[in-house]
Write a protein that holds these residues in place. Structure first.
Motif, mmCIF file in Angstrom:
data_model
loop_
_atom_site.group_PDB
_atom_site.id
_atom_site.type_symbol
_atom_site.label_atom_id
_atom_site.label_comp_id
_atom_site.label_asym_id
_atom_site.label_seq_id
_atom_site.Cartn_x
_atom_site.Cartn_y
_atom_site.Cartn_z
ATOM 1 N N VAL A 6 0.847 -1.198 0.000
ATOM 2 C CA VAL A 6 0.000 0.000 0.000
ATOM 3 C C VAL A 6 0.885 1.252 0.000
ATOM 4 O O VAL A 6 0.578 2.239 -0.673
ATOM 5 N N ALA A 7 1.991 1.200 0.727
ATOM 6 C CA ALA A 7 2.899 2.356 0.793
ATOM 7 C C ALA A 7 3.418 2.740 -0.589
ATOM 8 O O ALA A 7 3.623 3.936 -0.869
ATOM 9 N N VAL B 216 -5.622 8.844 -1.383
ATOM 10 C CA VAL B 216 -4.935 8.183 -0.284
ATOM 11 C C VAL B 216 -5.671 8.530 1.002
ATOM 12 O O VAL B 216 -6.030 9.689 1.217
ATOM 13 N N HIS B 217 -5.881 7.533 1.849
ATOM 14 C CA HIS B 217 -6.532 7.750 3.142
ATOM 15 C C HIS B 217 -5.575 7.261 4.228
ATOM 16 O O HIS B 217 -5.406 6.056 4.417
ATOM 17 N N LEU B 218 -4.933 8.213 4.899
ATOM 18 C CA LEU B 218 -3.976 7.902 5.957
ATOM 19 C C LEU B 218 -4.400 8.603 7.237
ATOM 20 O O LEU B 218 -4.853 9.741 7.199
ATOM 21 N N GLY C 111 -3.029 5.610 13.576
ATOM 22 C CA GLY C 111 -3.704 4.471 14.185
ATOM 23 C C GLY C 111 -4.730 3.787 13.295
ATOM 24 O O GLY C 111 -5.503 2.971 13.767
ATOM 25 N N THR C 112 -4.762 4.135 12.003
ATOM 26 C CA THR C 112 -5.700 3.485 11.085
ATOM 27 C C THR C 112 -4.923 2.790 9.969
ATOM 28 O O THR C 112 -3.780 3.149 9.683
ATOM 29 N N THR C 113 -5.555 1.837 9.351
ATOM 30 C CA THR C 113 -4.948 1.129 8.229
ATOM 31 C C THR C 113 -4.974 2.034 7.004
ATOM 32 O O THR C 113 -6.033 2.555 6.646
ATOM 33 N N PRO C 114 -3.812 2.232 6.346
ATOM 34 C CA PRO C 114 -3.810 3.054 5.136
ATOM 35 C C PRO C 114 -4.642 2.389 4.040
ATOM 36 O O PRO C 114 -4.601 1.166 3.866
ATOM 37 N N THR D 45 -5.735 -5.492 3.910
ATOM 38 C CA THR D 45 -6.578 -6.664 4.159
ATOM 39 C C THR D 45 -7.847 -6.736 3.319
ATOM 40 O O THR D 45 -8.505 -7.770 3.304
ATOM 41 N N THR D 46 -8.219 -5.655 2.652
ATOM 42 C CA THR D 46 -9.494 -5.666 1.934
ATOM 43 C C THR D 46 -9.366 -5.022 0.556
ATOM 44 O O THR D 46 -8.412 -4.315 0.262
#
Length: 149
Positions: free
Chosen positions: A37-38, A77-79, A82-85, A109-110
């Motif tokens: 994802v990075a 991009v959603h960063l 404490g959340t999954t990117p 994961t999704t």
């Protein structure tokens, strides 16, 4: 490596069409998720959209006819702390019978498909007929042989 695809449910026809598209490209999505994802975050932030287009094209060519699925030169991009990117990629599925513009959401994961626009070459007044046409178009775009290892 299994891939779970979530659907954004707005109405029955939209959900059925998103599910059909998600199922039709699930192998491509699995290939795309092999990239961190990075890396997608970097490509989007650095405006290196050609890199994403190349990844989509090389992943799609294993499972779909050439030119059927392409990156549509946009994404988000959603960063957060404490959340999954997660990333959203603008995508296009195009065959002579139908064109679908959609967002492909990816995280570690999704994966999620959200159709933004769909146009049928010869739309029917019955939405079920149009959904069946989409299913047939997706099936017709799939390659019939197994990819080489």
């Amino acid at each position: 490596m299994g891939s779970h695809v979530m659907l954004n449910v707005r109405n029955g026809h939209a959900a059925d069409r998103e599910k059909a598209l998600a199922n039709g490209i699930k192998e491509v999505v699995a290939e795309l998720r092999l990239v961190e994802v990075a890396d997608y975050v970097a490509f989007l932030r650095m405006d290196a959209l050609g890199n994403i287009a190349d990844l989509v094209e090389s992943s799609a060519q294993l499972y779909l006819r050439a030119g059927t699925l392409r990156f549509a030169d946009g994404g988000d991009v959603h960063l957060g702390w404490g959340t999954t990117p997660t990333i959203d990629l603008d995508m296009e599925f195009r065959v002579p019978e139908v064109t679908v513009h959609f967002r492909l959401g990816l995280s570690a994961t999704t994966a999620a498909v959200h159709i933004n626009y769909i146009a049928f070459a010869e739309p029917d007044t019955d939405p079920d007929v149009n959904t069946a046409r989409l299913l047939a178009a997706i099936e017709g775009a799939r390659l019939r042989h197994a990819p080489r290892a």
